[in-house]
Write a protein that holds these residues in place. Structure first.
Motif, PDB file in Angstrom:
ATOM      1  N   PHE A  96      11.585  -1.898   6.446  1.00 19.25           N
ATOM      2  CA  PHE A  96      12.627  -1.978   5.417  1.00 19.25           C
ATOM      3  C   PHE A  96      13.450  -0.688   5.455  1.00 19.25           C
ATOM      4  CE2 PHE A  96       9.386  -4.905   4.019  1.00 19.25           C
ATOM      5  CZ  PHE A  96      10.064  -5.911   3.344  1.00 19.25           C
ATOM      6  N   ILE A 102       0.861  -1.185   0.000  1.00 22.57           N
ATOM      7  CA  ILE A 102       0.000   0.000   0.000  1.00 22.57           C
ATOM      8  C   ILE A 102       0.892   1.228   0.000  1.00 22.57           C
ATOM      9  CG2 ILE A 102      -2.052   1.041   1.045  1.00 22.57           C
ATOM     10  CD1 ILE A 102      -2.123  -2.094   0.577  1.00 22.57           C
ATOM     11  N   GLY A 103       0.796   2.016  -1.041  1.00 29.72           N
ATOM     12  CA  GLY A 103       1.673   3.186  -1.189  1.00 29.72           C
ATOM     13  C   GLY A 103       2.858   2.805  -2.071  1.00 29.72           C
ATOM     14  N   GLY A 104       3.042   3.547  -3.129  1.00 33.97           N
ATOM     15  CA  GLY A 104       4.124   3.205  -4.081  1.00 33.97           C
ATOM     16  C   GLY A 104       5.140   4.320  -4.200  1.00 33.97           C
ATOM     17  N   GLY A 105       5.437   4.985  -3.053  1.00 30.94           N
ATOM     18  CA  GLY A 105       6.478   6.024  -3.048  1.00 30.94           C
ATOM     19  C   GLY A 105       7.851   5.365  -2.996  1.00 30.94           C
ATOM     20  N   MET A 118       9.527   3.954  -0.595  1.00 32.96           N
ATOM     21  CA  MET A 118       9.625   2.665   0.089  1.00 32.96           C
ATOM     22  C   MET A 118       8.743   1.613  -0.549  1.00 32.96           C
ATOM     23  SD  MET A 118      11.959   3.065   2.160  1.00 32.96           S
ATOM     24  CE  MET A 118      11.923   1.490   2.995  1.00 32.96           C
ATOM     25  N   VAL A 144      -5.768   3.060   6.540  1.00 34.88           N
ATOM     26  CA  VAL A 144      -5.313   1.982   5.644  1.00 34.88           C
ATOM     27  C   VAL A 144      -5.546   0.626   6.306  1.00 34.88           C
ATOM     28  CG1 VAL A 144      -3.256   0.947   4.602  1.00 34.88           C
ATOM     29  CG2 VAL A 144      -3.627   3.416   4.420  1.00 34.88           C
ATOM     30  N   ILE A 175      12.887  14.593   6.681  1.00 37.15           N
ATOM     31  CA  ILE A 175      12.490  13.480   7.566  1.00 37.15           C
ATOM     32  C   ILE A 175      12.780  13.861   9.017  1.00 37.15           C
ATOM     33  CG2 ILE A 175      12.885  11.048   8.145  1.00 37.15           C
ATOM     34  CD1 ILE A 175      13.587  10.506   5.247  1.00 37.15           C
ATOM     35  N   LYS A 229      -2.383   5.872   8.493  1.00 39.65           N
ATOM     36  CA  LYS A 229      -2.078   4.447   8.663  1.00 39.65           C
ATOM     37  C   LYS A 229      -3.304   3.714   9.217  1.00 39.65           C
ATOM     38  CE  LYS A 229       2.795   4.822   8.629  1.00 39.65           C
ATOM     39  NZ  LYS A 229       3.500   4.485   7.432  1.00 39.65           N
ATOM     40  N   THR A 232       6.209   1.410   8.966  1.00 39.00           N
ATOM     41  CA  THR A 232       6.450   2.671   9.687  1.00 39.00           C
ATOM     42  C   THR A 232       7.875   2.741  10.259  1.00 39.00           C
ATOM     43  OG1 THR A 232       5.776   4.071  11.500  1.00 39.00           O
ATOM     44  CG2 THR A 232       5.438   1.728  11.837  1.00 39.00           C
ATOM     45  N   ALA A 241       3.059   1.167   3.207  1.00 43.82           N
ATOM     46  CA  ALA A 241       4.179   2.123   3.160  1.00 43.82           C
ATOM     47  C   ALA A 241       3.646   3.479   2.712  1.00 43.82           C
ATOM     48  CB  ALA A 241       5.262   1.616   2.214  1.00 43.82           C
ATOM     49  N   VAL A 242       2.591   3.949   3.397  1.00 45.20           N
ATOM     50  CA  VAL A 242       2.014   5.267   3.073  1.00 45.20           C
ATOM     51  C   VAL A 242       2.696   6.317   3.943  1.00 45.20           C
ATOM     52  CG1 VAL A 242      -0.161   4.191   2.381  1.00 45.20           C
ATOM     53  CG2 VAL A 242       0.074   5.096   4.710  1.00 45.20           C
ATOM     54  N   LEU A 245      -1.166  -0.877  -4.281  1.00 47.48           N
ATOM     55  CA  LEU A 245      -2.310   0.038  -4.257  1.00 47.48           C
ATOM     56  C   LEU A 245      -1.846   1.474  -4.032  1.00 47.48           C
ATOM     57  CD1 LEU A 245      -5.744  -0.478  -2.750  1.00 47.48           C
ATOM     58  CD2 LEU A 245      -4.483   1.535  -1.997  1.00 47.48           C
ATOM     59  N   GLU A 246      -2.269   2.354  -4.915  1.00 47.85           N
ATOM     60  CA  GLU A 246      -1.985   3.787  -4.744  1.00 47.85           C
ATOM     61  C   GLU A 246      -3.296   4.553  -4.658  1.00 47.85           C
ATOM     62  OE1 GLU A 246      -0.322   6.371  -4.139  1.00 47.85           O
ATOM     63  OE2 GLU A 246       1.759   5.711  -3.958  1.00 47.85           O
ATOM     64  N   MET A 247      -3.158   5.858  -4.342  1.00 45.31           N
ATOM     65  CA  MET A 247      -4.358   6.678  -4.098  1.00 45.31           C
ATOM     66  C   MET A 247      -5.102   7.004  -5.384  1.00 45.31           C
ATOM     67  SD  MET A 247      -3.443   9.309  -1.112  1.00 45.31           S
ATOM     68  CE  MET A 247      -2.068  10.141  -1.809  1.00 45.31           C
TER      69      MET A 247
END
Ligand code: 3HC
Ligand code: NAI
Length: 696
Positions: A428, A295-298, A300, A387, A524, A384, A405, A376-377, A318-320
């Motif tokens: 990761f 979930i989330g394809g940024g 990470m 999700v 970050i 989170k 996270t 990985a959103v 899955l992306e938004m």
């Protein structure tokens, strides 16, 4: 007689079969067995040749590393190899699996070498802080010439049979059973009346510019010394008679055996293997995982998806929105193109991954079939939780729900689902398809087979998996936050980011903390500092220069400026001249008179903070053993392998002196430098961190 070497006769050939599972390490019993069986063959009427072959996975994986650091027992490996080479019988090695270190050195002491195509050879002693110590530095250059030999031993890499054949290391490469191949080869040599050809009797190769080679390899080693010492040993092979060269090699080998680098690297070798060996996982079967959701394809999510696809898993990402999905596909395609270029996958595999194994989706309902979903959103608890609510709704019973996270509370995330036992953290590191570390974060409710599945997935993806408990930042980021704070505090006291980077790079880190921050993105840390301030957890003397940099839009390499100015490219390390005035503004605001720091003092404080927090992490059970911390820092944070990890380093420099330092720093800031109770306990008991590793 040793039962490690089986003796049999095949006509006029004596066959010595090595039986020392799992990898035929050359332990004392194996060395003695080989010696005795050589005696037996020579005394056995009618025997004209000896064939040495390994049973199981390898010819020999090298010397028995568990014997290092203990008094060496006779027969020593170099003497055994000389004895094999000097035999009046023709001695042949038939190699399969790996022939590494002393294993290759045994083969080089044989008169001829045959191998199956899948065999691999190498001299990886440098990875243990050593050089080849049983003739490898003397015999290999005679076969290959100096430069290829130095390449093999200074990189420690494994080379395939064909390449080894081309280099002159292996005489014949032939498919089939190593025993049958070997026997046929020996028979052929005997029929041809082939003469014994001891490598030690060959002419030495041509010299090179030894001093330049030594200096170049020393510089490449970032402080590691053993690769450069291979040069001096090979130099002896060219400049001295064989027996003298062997002595020179042996002296260097013994000298390196006494070093802290050898201790650190052998600690790393065994810890790397012990880290996934947890009593709680014994007999617990992991759940099957073939199909994962991301979930989330940024940054990470795309990296995690790539790692899974390269390991042969199916991935639904899955992306938004469709647009964000396409961007994610682009990132994954870029990663896969790199894998194709480096020969990790074939063109067919590359195409099949992109057209079949990967699906980009925007609807949660398409995830009903996944065995494991990893989120990985954005690093935002509310996002989170939303999700996880969706995942809980659509994922099949038994599916595992994981979060990538960096800092957030896995238990709080799990509590929002109807299946907290199926929830864990899979943390990761960036880039996720490259970095070896995976923190398997175990929540209060996580079921044992879910933990086992986390480790099994890590293995499938080629990761070093470390078990971590739940706390802010788990093992790695929690310790990072502390030593980074120590660095920030040193800046407030007068050290510059550039002094600190230089000191830590001299210690062995590939990049100092400020260069790393520029690479990772300064935004970050900015977000973390803002969150901590909001939670009332700011340090007593709170630096703001890093916030000022971010407020001005400088996030490091990605924006072209951070602590350094990257106008001349990503590798340029030109200090950003705006940074010093920002730091000076902090000095003025906090009324601090800056002082000078030596490099030694910088390393001492930075490492003291790292060790103290590491000891707290172990003491609180967030990490099970000191070695879990060591492997986290080695594989996730660029800690120099030859120091073994922060807690091995601490053992080596001495815990009592470190605790004394920490107590002296605590006079300035008692909260930050509060000594870890575990460290105090170990010092009081006269014990080391390594003593805790041994308990298992
Ligand atoms: N000595 C003692 N134990 C060894 C060993 C060695 N040389 N090589 C491997 N082992 C042990 C491992 O610790 C592991 O034990 P465990 O199951 O209790 O954890 C077991 O054998 C299996 O090893 P791996 O899990 O690593 O198995 P893999 O199949 O993944 O890898 C290998 C096999 C490629 C042989 C890898 O283990 C390896 O690289 N071993 C080290 C090789 C090496 O460095 N050889 C040089 C030794 S130094 C030397 O020879 C000095 C000489 O020049 C004098
Ligand atoms: P990123 O900002 O690059 O990517 C996040 C992606 O999630 C974006 O593509 C966004 O479109 C997508 N997204 C956001 N909300 C979503 C939703 N509700 N549904 C579907 N997709 C959604 O962030 P990055 O760096 O990849 O980080 C992701 C997570 O990984 C964070 O929790 C972060 O703390 C963690 N992490 C980051 C590391 C890093 O070095 N960047 C290292 C380890 C963990």
């Amino acid at each position: 007689m040793s039962d490690k070497i089986a003796y049999s006769r095949q006509g006029d050939i004596a066959v010595l079969t090595v039986q020392n599972p799992p990898v035929n390490a050359l332990s004392h019993a194996v060395r003695q067995g080989l010696w005795d069986r050589m005696d037996q063959a020579e005394a056995d009427a009618g025997v004209r040749a000896v064939l040495i072959v390994g049973e199981g996975r390898a010819f020999f994986a090298g010397a028995d590393i568990t014997e290092f650091g203990k008094p060496p027992l006779e027969p020593h490996l170099p003497d055994l190899i000389n004895r094999i080479e000097a035999s009046p019988l023709l001695v042949v090695a038939s190699m399969h699996g790996v022939s590494l270190g002393g294993g290759l050195e045994v083969a080089l002491g044989c008169h001829n070498r045959i191998a199956v195509p899948s065999a691999k050879v190498g001299l990886p002693e440098v990875h243990l802080g050593l050089i080849p110590g049983a003739g490898g530095t003397q015999r290999l250059p005679r076969l290959t010439g100096v430069e290829p030999a130095l390449d093999v031993m200074t990189t420690g890499r494994h080379i395939g049979a064909d390449k080894a054949h081309a280099l002159g290391i292996i005489d014949v490469v032939q498919d089939g059973d190593p025993m049958e191949n070997g026997l046929a080869y020996v028979q052929k040599l005997l029929a041809e009346g082939a003469a014994r050809s001891p490598v030690s009797e060959m002419d030495p190769p041509a010299p090179i510019d030894w001093d330049s080679a030594f200096d170049a390899i020393l510089a490449r080693g970032r402080g590691q010394i053993s690769p450069a010492w291979c040069v001096r040993a090979v130099q002896a092979s060219v400049e001295k008679p064989f027996a003298e060269g062997l002595k020179a090699e042996r002296q260097i080998f013994y000298d390196l055996m006494q070093t802290d680098q050898r201790k650190g690297m052998i600690h790393a070798f065994f810890s790397e293997r012990a880290v996934s060996n947890l009593p709680e996982l014994k007999g617990v079967d992991p759940r099957p995982v073939q199909h994962i959701g991301v979930i989330g394809g940024g940054t990470m999510g795309a990296g995690i998806a790539t790692a899974a696809l390269l390991a042969g898993l199916r991935v639904h990402l899955l992306e938004m929105s469709a647009q964000a999905g396409e961007a994610a596909r682009g990132r994954i395609a870029g990663n896969l193109a790199g894998a194709l270029k480096r020969g990790k996958i074939s063109a067919d595999q590359h195409d099949a991954i992109l057209t079949q194994a990967l699906q980009i989706v925007t609807s949660y309902d398409t995830l009903s079939d996944v065995d494991l979903a990893v989120e990985a959103v954005f690093e935002d608890m509310e996002v989170k939780k939303q999700v996880f609510a969706e995942l809980d709704r659509v994922c099949k019973p038994g599916a595992i729900l994981a979060s990538n996270t960096s800092y957030l509370d896995i238990d709080a995330i799990a509590a929002t689902t109807s299946r907290p036992g199926d929830v864990l953290g899979l943390h990761f590191f960036s880039p996720a398809h490259v970095m070896k570390l995976l923190e398997v974060v175990v929540g209060a409710e996580t079921a044992p087979d879910v933990v086992a599945t986390g480790f099994a997935l890590g293995k499938m993806l080629g990761k070093i998996s470390v078990r971590a408990g739940v706390c802010d930042g788990f093992i790695g980021n929690r310790i990072l936050a502390t030593y980074r704070t120590a660095a920030d505090q040193m800046i407030l006291d007068g050290a510059s980011p550039y002094d600190i980077d230089a000191a830590l790079e001299a210690f062995g880190f590939a990049m100092g903390p400020f260069a790393v921050a520029d690479l990772a993105g300064l935004d970050i840390g900015w977000a973390v500092r803002k969150r901590k301030r909001a939670e009332g957890q700011a340090p007593k003397r709170d630096a703001t220069y890093a916030d000022t940099l971010c407020e001005q839009g400088h996030f490091g390499q990605k924006t072209g400026k951070g602590y350094y100015d990257y106008a001349a490219g990503p590798k340029a390390r030109v200090p950003n001249p705006d940074v010093t005035p920002m730091i000076e503004a902090d000095h003025a605001r906090l009324g601090i008179t800056p002082r000078l720091f030596t490099r030694e003092e910088i390393v001492r404080r930075y490492m003291a903070a790292m060790v103290n927090e590491s000891a707290k992490v172990v003491g609180e059970g967030i990490a099970r053993r000191p070695l879990d911390v060591d492997m986290t820092l080695l594989f996730g944070y660029g800690f120099p392998r030859y120091h073994g990890g922060p807690l091995k380093w601490a053992d080596i420099v001495g815990l009592e002196a470190l605790l004394k330092d920490i107590k002296s720093y605590a006079i300035e800031d008692a909260d930050f430098w509060a000594p870890a109770p575990l460290l105090e306990q170990l010092v009081a008991d006269g014990k080391t961190f390594d003593d805790l590793n041994k308990k298992g």
